[in-house]
Every structure is written in C-alpha cells, then in structure tokens.
Motif scaffolding. Structure first.
Motif, PDB file in Angstrom:
ATOM      1  N   ILE A  93      76.972 101.648 116.244  1.00 11.63           N
ATOM      2  CA  ILE A  93      78.282 102.173 116.618  1.00 11.63           C
ATOM      3  C   ILE A  93      78.198 102.692 118.048  1.00 11.63           C
ATOM      4  CG2 ILE A  93      80.084 103.861 116.089  1.00 11.63           C
ATOM      5  CD1 ILE A  93      78.972 103.874 113.178  1.00 11.63           C
ATOM      6  N   GLU A  94      79.190 102.297 118.850  1.00 15.68           N
ATOM      7  CA  GLU A  94      79.289 102.779 120.231  1.00 15.68           C
ATOM      8  C   GLU A  94      80.595 103.554 120.346  1.00 15.68           C
ATOM      9  OE1 GLU A  94      80.929 102.972 124.096  1.00 15.68           O
ATOM     10  OE2 GLU A  94      81.574 101.320 122.821  1.00 15.68           O
ATOM     11  N   ALA A  95      80.465 104.801 120.742  1.00 14.67           N
ATOM     12  CA  ALA A  95      81.643 105.648 120.945  1.00 14.67           C
ATOM     13  C   ALA A  95      81.368 106.565 122.129  1.00 14.67           C
ATOM     14  CB  ALA A  95      81.939 106.461 119.688  1.00 14.67           C
ATOM     15  N   ASP A  96      82.296 106.606 123.056  1.00 21.26           N
ATOM     16  CA  ASP A  96      82.169 107.468 124.239  1.00 21.26           C
ATOM     17  C   ASP A  96      80.858 107.220 124.988  1.00 21.26           C
ATOM     18  OD1 ASP A  96      84.630 108.694 123.613  1.00 21.26           O
ATOM     19  OD2 ASP A  96      83.612 110.040 122.209  1.00 21.26           O
ATOM     20  N   ASP A  97      80.512 105.941 125.138  1.00 14.64           N
ATOM     21  CA  ASP A  97      79.291 105.520 125.849  1.00 14.64           C
ATOM     22  C   ASP A  97      78.012 106.035 125.206  1.00 14.64           C
ATOM     23  OD1 ASP A  97      80.617 103.978 127.798  1.00 14.64           O
ATOM     24  OD2 ASP A  97      81.076 105.791 128.944  1.00 14.64           O
ATOM     25  N   GLN A  98      78.058 106.377 123.938  1.00 18.93           N
ATOM     26  CA  GLN A  98      76.865 106.771 123.191  1.00 18.93           C
ATOM     27  C   GLN A  98      76.704 105.810 122.020  1.00 18.93           C
ATOM     28  OE1 GLN A  98      76.671 110.876 122.094  1.00 18.93           O
ATOM     29  NE2 GLN A  98      77.368 111.586 124.099  1.00 18.93           N
ATOM     30  N   TRP A  99      75.451 105.467 121.736  1.00 19.60           N
ATOM     31  CA  TRP A  99      75.147 104.495 120.694  1.00 19.60           C
ATOM     32  C   TRP A  99      74.428 105.177 119.534  1.00 19.60           C
ATOM     33  CZ3 TRP A  99      76.439  99.288 121.249  1.00 19.60           C
ATOM     34  CH2 TRP A  99      76.878  98.900 122.518  1.00 19.60           C
ATOM     35  N   THR A 100      74.744 104.738 118.312  1.00 20.15           N
ATOM     36  CA  THR A 100      74.002 105.178 117.134  1.00 20.15           C
ATOM     37  C   THR A 100      73.595 103.945 116.338  1.00 20.15           C
ATOM     38  OG1 THR A 100      76.026 105.456 115.824  1.00 20.15           O
ATOM     39  CG2 THR A 100      75.150 107.420 116.946  1.00 20.15           C
ATOM     40  N   LEU A 101      72.531 104.108 115.561  1.00 19.01           N
ATOM     41  CA  LEU A 101      71.971 103.002 114.783  1.00 19.01           C
ATOM     42  C   LEU A 101      71.824 103.440 113.339  1.00 19.01           C
ATOM     43  CD1 LEU A 101      70.547 100.170 114.909  1.00 19.01           C
ATOM     44  CD2 LEU A 101      68.423 101.414 115.276  1.00 19.01           C
ATOM     45  N   GLY A 102      72.318 102.622 112.420  1.00 20.97           N
ATOM     46  CA  GLY A 102      72.196 102.917 110.999  1.00 20.97           C
ATOM     47  C   GLY A 102      73.319 103.812 110.504  1.00 20.97           C
ATOM     48  N   TRP A 103      73.223 104.214 109.239  1.00 18.52           N
ATOM     49  CA  TRP A 103      74.247 105.047 108.618  1.00 18.52           C
ATOM     50  C   TRP A 103      73.597 106.142 107.778  1.00 18.52           C
ATOM     51  CZ3 TRP A 103      78.820 106.178 109.961  1.00 18.52           C
ATOM     52  CH2 TRP A 103      79.750 106.728 109.076  1.00 18.52           C
ATOM     53  N   LYS A 104      72.628 106.791 108.371  1.00 13.97           N
ATOM     54  CA  LYS A 104      71.942 107.907 107.726  1.00 13.97           C
ATOM     55  C   LYS A 104      72.728 109.196 107.972  1.00 13.97           C
ATOM     56  CE  LYS A 104      68.167 105.572 106.560  1.00 13.97           C
ATOM     57  NZ  LYS A 104      68.020 105.067 105.253  1.00 13.97           N
ATOM     58  N   ALA A 105      72.251 110.295 107.415  1.00 14.55           N
ATOM     59  CA  ALA A 105      72.958 111.579 107.473  1.00 14.55           C
ATOM     60  C   ALA A 105      73.257 112.034 108.897  1.00 14.55           C
ATOM     61  CB  ALA A 105      72.153 112.649 106.731  1.00 14.55           C
ATOM     62  N   ASP A 106      72.326 111.808 109.832  1.00 17.63           N
ATOM     63  CA  ASP A 106      72.556 112.261 111.202  1.00 17.63           C
ATOM     64  C   ASP A 106      73.713 111.512 111.860  1.00 17.63           C
ATOM     65  OD1 ASP A 106      70.939 109.926 111.173  1.00 17.63           O
ATOM     66  OD2 ASP A 106      70.134 110.380 113.163  1.00 17.63           O
ATOM     67  N   VAL A 107      73.813 110.220 111.605  1.00 15.88           N
ATOM     68  CA  VAL A 107      74.905 109.423 112.174  1.00 15.88           C
ATOM     69  C   VAL A 107      76.224 109.808 111.503  1.00 15.88           C
ATOM     70  CG1 VAL A 107      75.799 107.081 112.486  1.00 15.88           C
ATOM     71  CG2 VAL A 107      73.349 107.536 112.787  1.00 15.88           C
ATOM     72  N   GLN A 108      76.194 109.985 110.199  1.00 13.91           N
ATOM     73  CA  GLN A 108      77.407 110.382 109.489  1.00 13.91           C
ATOM     74  C   GLN A 108      77.916 111.724 110.001  1.00 13.91           C
ATOM     75  OE1 GLN A 108      77.137 109.945 105.166  1.00 13.91           O
ATOM     76  NE2 GLN A 108      75.631 108.325 105.462  1.00 13.91           N
ATOM     77  N   ALA A 109      77.012 112.666 110.218  1.00 10.90           N
ATOM     78  CA  ALA A 109      77.407 113.985 110.718  1.00 10.90           C
ATOM     79  C   ALA A 109      78.043 113.883 112.103  1.00 10.90           C
ATOM     80  CB  ALA A 109      76.180 114.904 110.773  1.00 10.90           C
TER      81      ALA A 109
END
Length: 109
Positions: free
Chosen positions: A88-104
């Motif tokens: 997921i890319e939002a506001d020029d920041q990227w996340t990988l996976g769908w673990k608790a940290d990304v969900q938060a």
C-alpha cells in the motif's frame, strides 16, 4: 492511496474490505492483471528490498534454483505475483503486508 495486490488473494480481499469499512477508497492495482510499472516496482524494492519477494508463494516454489538467485527487480519484472502482498502506498509512504502494524497505520487502532 494505492493498493497493490491480487484479486484472488484472501489477505488482499480482507484488507480491501477492512480499508473500505474504515472509509478509505484505494486505487486497486492487480499485479497479475494490471502489472506493476517500472517506477512502482523500483519504489517497492527501494522500500523493502529482498522482503518484497514472497518466498511462500506457489510461484516461488515453481521457480528453478537458478531463477531463485536473481535479484528482486528481475524476479518481480518477470513474475509480478512473487510480490509479497498487499503493498500500500499512501502519502509517499509504503507498507508491506497486512499485519497489526500496517492495520494500525491505516485504521487508527
């Protein structure tokens, strides 16, 4: 917000449903059907490096030992479904996976 995943991926479907319930309307890029642009692939690899490869996937298991030694850019260019999902890319920041940290991060929990 842009969401890179697969329509057939259970985790991706769950993540999209949860994001929609939280009021997000991501632009969905199906890595198999739509592909990943060179610029996006480079950004994903820059952000996550070797972690961007899903070594538990059916695609990975089908590769030869020689293919498995290739760098992430080469692997993802040839086999976009090897990408660990969702990205997921939002506001020029990227996340990988769908673990608790990304969900938060996206759900505010």
């Amino acid at each position: 917000m842009r969401f890179f995943g697969l329509k057939s991926c259970d985790t991706c479907r769950k993540a999209l449903k949860t994001l929609a319930a939280a009021g997000h309307a991501p632009t969905v890029i199906d890595v198999r059907a739509d592909g990943v642009s060179d610029a996006d692939r480079a950004a994903i690899i820059a952000a996550f490096g070797d972690a961007s490869i899903n070594r538990a996937s059916t695609t990975w298991r089908g590769l030869s030992d020689a293919e498995k030694t290739a760098d992430p850019a080469t692997l993802l260019a040839a086999h976009p479904t090897l990408m660990k999902r969702p990205v997921i890319e939002a506001d020029d920041q990227w996340t990988l996976g769908w673990k608790a940290d990304v969900q938060a991060k996206y759900l505010g929990d």
